[in-house]
Design a protein around this motif. Structure first.
Motif, PDB file in Angstrom:
ATOM      1  N   GLN A 136      -0.857   7.350   9.127  1.00  0.00           N
ATOM      2  CA  GLN A 136       0.446   7.756   8.915  1.00  0.00           C
ATOM      3  C   GLN A 136       1.267   6.467   9.699  1.00  0.00           C
ATOM      4  O   GLN A 136       1.203   5.901  10.284  1.00  0.00           O
ATOM      5  CB  GLN A 136       0.639   8.998   9.831  1.00  0.00           C
ATOM      6  CG  GLN A 136       2.225   9.484   9.499  1.00  0.00           C
ATOM      7  CD  GLN A 136       2.233   9.922   8.184  1.00  0.00           C
ATOM      8  OE1 GLN A 136       1.255  10.900   7.787  1.00  0.00           O
ATOM      9  NE2 GLN A 136       3.369   9.938   7.649  1.00  0.00           N
ATOM     10  N   ARG A 137       2.339   6.116   8.633  1.00  0.00           N
ATOM     11  CA  ARG A 137       3.318   5.391   9.197  1.00  0.00           C
ATOM     12  C   ARG A 137       4.041   5.617  10.456  1.00  0.00           C
ATOM     13  O   ARG A 137       3.851   6.643  10.816  1.00  0.00           O
ATOM     14  CB  ARG A 137       3.987   5.006   8.022  1.00  0.00           C
ATOM     15  CG  ARG A 137       3.542   4.046   6.867  1.00  0.00           C
ATOM     16  CD  ARG A 137       4.226   3.461   5.803  1.00  0.00           C
ATOM     17  NE  ARG A 137       3.975   3.306   4.693  1.00  0.00           N
ATOM     18  CZ  ARG A 137       3.332   1.825   4.343  1.00  0.00           C
ATOM     19  NH1 ARG A 137       3.719   0.888   5.416  1.00  0.00           N
ATOM     20  NH2 ARG A 137       2.871   1.551   3.285  1.00  0.00           N
TER      21      ARG A 137
ATOM     22  N   LYS B   7       8.421   6.443   6.356  1.00  0.00           N
ATOM     23  CA  LYS B   7       7.651   7.513   5.973  1.00  0.00           C
ATOM     24  C   LYS B   7       6.474   7.235   5.124  1.00  0.00           C
ATOM     25  O   LYS B   7       6.233   5.873   4.674  1.00  0.00           O
ATOM     26  CB  LYS B   7       8.735   8.326   4.689  1.00  0.00           C
ATOM     27  CG  LYS B   7       9.751   8.605   5.296  1.00  0.00           C
ATOM     28  CD  LYS B   7      10.663   9.404   4.190  1.00  0.00           C
ATOM     29  CE  LYS B   7      11.988  10.232   4.708  1.00  0.00           C
ATOM     30  NZ  LYS B   7      12.733  10.715   3.799  1.00  0.00           N
ATOM     31  N   GLY B   8       5.680   8.000   4.976  1.00  0.00           N
ATOM     32  CA  GLY B   8       4.178   7.711   4.087  1.00  0.00           C
ATOM     33  C   GLY B   8       3.188   7.270   4.869  1.00  0.00           C
ATOM     34  O   GLY B   8       3.105   7.411   6.071  1.00  0.00           O
ATOM     35  N   LYS B   9       2.312   6.888   4.252  1.00  0.00           N
ATOM     36  CA  LYS B   9       0.854   6.513   4.834  1.00  0.00           C
ATOM     37  C   LYS B   9       0.200   5.152   4.264  1.00  0.00           C
ATOM     38  O   LYS B   9       1.096   4.454   3.242  1.00  0.00           O
ATOM     39  CB  LYS B   9      -0.435   7.155   4.399  1.00  0.00           C
ATOM     40  CG  LYS B   9      -0.021   8.977   4.952  1.00  0.00           C
ATOM     41  CD  LYS B   9      -1.061   9.947   4.420  1.00  0.00           C
ATOM     42  CE  LYS B   9      -0.723  11.129   5.031  1.00  0.00           C
ATOM     43  NZ  LYS B   9      -1.804  12.174   4.659  1.00  0.00           N
ATOM     44  N   TYR B  10      -0.750   4.615   4.881  1.00  0.00           N
ATOM     45  CA  TYR B  10      -1.110   3.306   4.525  1.00  0.00           C
ATOM     46  C   TYR B  10      -2.638   3.273   4.897  1.00  0.00           C
ATOM     47  O   TYR B  10      -2.949   3.662   5.620  1.00  0.00           O
ATOM     48  CB  TYR B  10      -0.229   2.124   4.992  1.00  0.00           C
ATOM     49  CG  TYR B  10      -0.573   1.858   6.597  1.00  0.00           C
ATOM     50  CD1 TYR B  10      -1.307   0.889   7.007  1.00  0.00           C
ATOM     51  CD2 TYR B  10       0.177   2.846   7.458  1.00  0.00           C
ATOM     52  CE1 TYR B  10      -1.476   0.733   8.497  1.00  0.00           C
ATOM     53  CE2 TYR B  10       0.049   2.616   8.815  1.00  0.00           C
ATOM     54  CZ  TYR B  10      -0.728   1.575   9.492  1.00  0.00           C
ATOM     55  OH  TYR B  10      -0.995   1.449  10.709  1.00  0.00           O
ATOM     56  N   ALA B  11      -3.458   2.011   4.293  1.00  0.00           N
ATOM     57  CA  ALA B  11      -4.654   1.931   4.368  1.00  0.00           C
ATOM     58  C   ALA B  11      -5.283   1.167   5.475  1.00  0.00           C
ATOM     59  O   ALA B  11      -4.444  -0.062   5.310  1.00  0.00           O
ATOM     60  CB  ALA B  11      -5.579   1.943   3.081  1.00  0.00           C
TER      61      ALA B  11
ATOM     62  N   LYS C 290      -2.389  -0.378  -6.788  1.00  0.00           N
ATOM     63  CA  LYS C 290      -1.338  -1.139  -6.688  1.00  0.00           C
ATOM     64  C   LYS C 290      -1.418  -2.375  -6.385  1.00  0.00           C
ATOM     65  O   LYS C 290      -0.409  -3.269  -5.852  1.00  0.00           O
ATOM     66  CB  LYS C 290      -0.788  -0.305  -5.550  1.00  0.00           C
ATOM     67  CG  LYS C 290      -0.105   1.109  -5.769  1.00  0.00           C
ATOM     68  CD  LYS C 290       0.894   1.328  -6.807  1.00  0.00           C
ATOM     69  CE  LYS C 290       1.658   2.529  -7.091  1.00  0.00           C
ATOM     70  NZ  LYS C 290       2.491   2.661  -8.189  1.00  0.00           N
ATOM     71  N   LYS C 291      -2.561  -2.965  -6.419  1.00  0.00           N
ATOM     72  CA  LYS C 291      -3.184  -4.222  -6.152  1.00  0.00           C
ATOM     73  C   LYS C 291      -2.363  -4.600  -4.768  1.00  0.00           C
ATOM     74  O   LYS C 291      -1.925  -5.668  -4.683  1.00  0.00           O
ATOM     75  CB  LYS C 291      -2.448  -5.259  -7.275  1.00  0.00           C
ATOM     76  CG  LYS C 291      -2.852  -4.812  -8.726  1.00  0.00           C
ATOM     77  CD  LYS C 291      -4.302  -4.648  -8.788  1.00  0.00           C
ATOM     78  CE  LYS C 291      -4.823  -3.768 -10.045  1.00  0.00           C
ATOM     79  NZ  LYS C 291      -6.152  -3.415  -9.982  1.00  0.00           N
ATOM     80  N   ALA C 292      -2.641  -3.870  -3.733  1.00  0.00           N
ATOM     81  CA  ALA C 292      -2.204  -4.103  -2.480  1.00  0.00           C
ATOM     82  C   ALA C 292      -3.302  -4.791  -1.656  1.00  0.00           C
ATOM     83  O   ALA C 292      -3.203  -4.870  -0.354  1.00  0.00           O
ATOM     84  CB  ALA C 292      -1.941  -2.688  -1.788  1.00  0.00           C
ATOM     85  N   VAL C 293      -4.570  -5.133  -2.250  1.00  0.00           N
ATOM     86  CA  VAL C 293      -5.611  -5.724  -1.509  1.00  0.00           C
ATOM     87  C   VAL C 293      -5.633  -7.329  -1.631  1.00  0.00           C
ATOM     88  O   VAL C 293      -5.963  -7.741  -2.661  1.00  0.00           O
ATOM     89  CB  VAL C 293      -6.825  -4.911  -1.775  1.00  0.00           C
ATOM     90  CG1 VAL C 293      -8.021  -5.579  -0.754  1.00  0.00           C
ATOM     91  CG2 VAL C 293      -6.846  -3.494  -1.415  1.00  0.00           C
ATOM     92  N   ASP C 294      -5.666  -7.969  -0.426  1.00  0.00           N
ATOM     93  CA  ASP C 294      -5.536  -9.395  -0.410  1.00  0.00           C
ATOM     94  C   ASP C 294      -6.864  -9.834   0.115  1.00  0.00           C
ATOM     95  O   ASP C 294      -7.570  -9.036   0.462  1.00  0.00           O
ATOM     96  CB  ASP C 294      -4.430 -10.046   0.185  1.00  0.00           C
ATOM     97  CG  ASP C 294      -3.177  -9.521  -0.384  1.00  0.00           C
ATOM     98  OD1 ASP C 294      -2.854  -9.703  -1.716  1.00  0.00           O
ATOM     99  OD2 ASP C 294      -2.093  -9.285   0.290  1.00  0.00           O
TER     100      ASP C 294
ATOM    101  N   CYS D  74       0.902  -1.190   0.047  1.00  0.00           N
ATOM    102  CA  CYS D  74       0.118   0.134   0.062  1.00  0.00           C
ATOM    103  C   CYS D  74       0.894   1.182  -0.040  1.00  0.00           C
ATOM    104  O   CYS D  74       1.947   1.350   0.690  1.00  0.00           O
ATOM    105  CB  CYS D  74      -0.979   0.001   1.187  1.00  0.00           C
ATOM    106  SG  CYS D  74      -2.077   1.474   1.396  1.00  0.00           S
ATOM    107  N   VAL D  75       0.514   2.257  -0.911  1.00  0.00           N
ATOM    108  CA  VAL D  75       1.191   3.436  -1.122  1.00  0.00           C
ATOM    109  C   VAL D  75       0.344   4.531  -0.482  1.00  0.00           C
ATOM    110  O   VAL D  75       0.958   5.611  -0.374  1.00  0.00           O
ATOM    111  CB  VAL D  75       1.566   3.819  -2.509  1.00  0.00           C
ATOM    112  CG1 VAL D  75       2.543   2.756  -2.820  1.00  0.00           C
ATOM    113  CG2 VAL D  75       0.342   3.959  -3.353  1.00  0.00           C
ATOM    114  N   GLY D  76      -0.758   4.246   0.282  1.00  0.00           N
ATOM    115  CA  GLY D  76      -1.529   5.428   1.109  1.00  0.00           C
ATOM    116  C   GLY D  76      -2.314   6.410  -0.006  1.00  0.00           C
ATOM    117  O   GLY D  76      -2.444   7.571   0.376  1.00  0.00           O
TER     118      GLY D  76
END
Length: 388
Positions: A345-346, A351-355, A374-378, A326-328
Motif C-alpha cells: 500500500q502506498r 492512494k493505490g498500491k505498488y509492487a 504498464k511497462k513499469a519494470v526497469d 506501477c499501478v499495483g
C-alpha cells in the motif's frame, strides 16, 4: 551425406498478407522443404505464432496477423485441418486468451480464414531420451498431435537471452504456469538455455518462419522499441534461422547464451543463406541495434563469470519496479516463479498500491519486465558497471 541447412530470406517492407503469401511460398521451397511431399496426405497442421502478451501488432512484440494469414493460406492449398495454437506467458484462462487473441489481431485472422483457434491448454508428456536438461516435459497436446508443426517467431531483443526468435518461441509449447515453474527450476541462464535447446529438439518444427519486418530492440521482448528491419525468413532449423537474423542486426550469435549452448551441443553448424528475389548488394542491416539494459554492461559479465558466487550476485543487473509507473495490478506477483514480488500500500498521503521485488529472492528471469502491462519494470545496474 546429410543435406546442408538452408536459411531462405526475403525482403518484405510492408504487412500485406497477399504479398507475404507469395514470399513465404518461395521461402519454404528455397529452404529445401517440398510442400507437396510434406502435405501429400492432407495432414493436420498446427501453427504456433508468438503472442507473448496482450498488445497491438504495431508494438513489434507479437507475430503480425498478416504474416499468420499468409502462412495459413499457404497451407490451406493442401488442407482445411489447420489449428492456430499458442500459450502466452502468465495466467492462461479462457478469458485472458480471448483478450490476447483479439488484441493481437489473431482471432480476426482465424475467423477470416475459417481455421481453428485453440483454447484447450491440456498438456501431455513429450520425451527426449538424450535430453541434456530434461528428458520429459508437459507440452500442449494440440501441438504434440500435429502432423505438421509450423513455428512463426518474432525477432526481438530479450532481457534474459539477449535476443529471441524462433528458438525461444518454442518455450510457449509449455501450457499455463508450467513456464513459470521451469523458470524457477532452471534459474541460471545457462541452465535455462539448455532447457530451450532440449525443447527445440523435442518439438522440432517442420518449418520455422520469422517475422522480422518490424522488430524490437531495447528492453524486449515487450518493453522495447519497435523498428523497421524489413525481412521474412524460413528454415527447418530454428537455431540457424535466428543466427542469420542476428547477422542483420550486428549481433554475434555466439555472444548470446542460447546460441552458445546450441553450438556447444552441436545443434547447428554452417548453413547456407539463400536470398530470395534480392541480391546481397541490396541487403539492409541495422548497425545501432539497442541491447536490453540487462546486457549493456557486457564487460561486467566477464567479471561475474570469473569470480562467480556472491560477487556475481552483487554486480549483475536486476529488474527494478518503478513506483511512479506501477499501478499495483499484481500481474508481476502472480507470474513471478519465485514469489519474490509483493504488493504494498502506498503511504498515507497517496492512494493505490505498488509492487516491490525482494532482491534476495529474485532470480533475474525478467518475467516481470516481460509481462508488466504498464511497462513499469526497469533494469537496475550496480554503479560499478559505470566504471567500465
Amino acid at each position: 551425406m546429410e543435406n546442408k541447412t538452408i536459411v531462405a530470406v526475403s525482403k518484405c517492407d510492408e504487412y500485406n498478407a497477399e504479398k507475404i503469401k507469395d514470399i513465404i511460398s518461395a521461402l519454404i521451397r528455397s529452404s529445401g522443404v517440398d510442400l507437396d511431399e510434406l502435405m501429400k496426405d492432407k495432414k493436420k497442421v498446427v501453427i504456433k505464432p508468438n503472442l507473448v502478451e496482450k498488445c497491438l501488432p504495431e508494438r513489434g512484440a507479437t507475430t503480425h496477423p498478416a504474416v499468420l494469414e499468409a502462412v495459413i493460406n499457404v497451407f490451406k492449398e493442401y488442407t482445411d485441418d489447420i489449428t492456430v495454437a499458442e500459450c502466452p506467458g502468465g495466467m492462461n484462462t479462457a478469458g485472458i486468451l480471448e483478450g490476447i487473441f483479439k488484441t493481437t489481431g489473431i482471432k480476426e485472422v482465424c475467423e477470416k480464414c475459417n481455421v481453428t483457434l485453440n483454447y484447450d491448454l491440456t498438456g501431455s508428456a513429450a520425451y527426449l531420451e538424450n535430453g541434456v536438461a530434461i528428458k520429459e516435459l508437459n507440452v500442449l497436446k494440440v501441438m504434440q498431435d500435429a502432423d505438421v508443426f509450423v513455428n512463426i517467431g518474432k525477432f526481438k531483443s530479450h532481457s534474459l537471452t539477449t535476443v529471441t526468435g524462433c528458438t525461444k518461441n518454442l518455450y510457449g509449447v509449455i501450457p499455463g504456469l508450467g513456464k513459470m515453474e521451469h523458470h524457477a527450476m532452471f534459474h541460471e541462464v545457462e541452465d535455462f538455455c539448455r532447457l530451450l535447446c532440449d525443447i527445440n529438439r523435442m518439438m522440432k518444427p517442420d518449418i520455422s518462419i520469422i517475422d522480422a519486418v518490424t522488430i524490437m530492440d531495447g528492453n524486449g521482448p515487450t518493453a522495447g522499441n519497435a523498428r523497421h528491419l524489413g525481412y521474412i525468413a524460413a528454415s527447418t532449423s530454428t537455431f540457424a534461422l535466428d543466427d542469420a537474423m542476428c547477422g542483420y542486426v550486428g549481433i554475434d550469435p555466439l555472444s548470446t547464451p542460447v546460441f552458445a549452448e546450441a553450438k556447444k551441443e552441436g545443434l547447428y553448424s554452417e548453413y547456407e543463406l539463400v536470398r530470395v528475389n534480392f541480391d546481397e548488394k541490396d541487403e539492409f542491416k541495422i548497425t545501432d541495434f539497442l541491447l536490453p539494459d540487462s546486457k549493456r554492461g557486457s564487460p561486467i559479465y566477464k567479471l561475474t563469470h570469473l569470480f562467480g558466487g556472491r560477487f556475481s550476485d552483487w554486480i549483475s543487473p536486476r529488474p527494478y519496479i518503478s513506483p511512479d509507473r506501477c499501478v499495483g495490478c499484481g500481474e508481476c506477483a502472480r507470474i513471478c516463479p519465485k514469489n519474490a514480488i509483493i504488493i504494498k500500500q502506498r503511504g498515507k498521503n497517496k492512494k493505490g498500491k505498488y509492487a516491490v521485488i525482494n532482491k534476495n529472492m529474485c532470480i533475474r528471469c525478467y518475467c516481470c519486465q516481460e509481462l508488466c502491462p504498464k511497462k513499469a519494470v526497469d533494469t537496475k545496474t550496480n554503479p560499478l558497471v559505470k566504471l567500465f
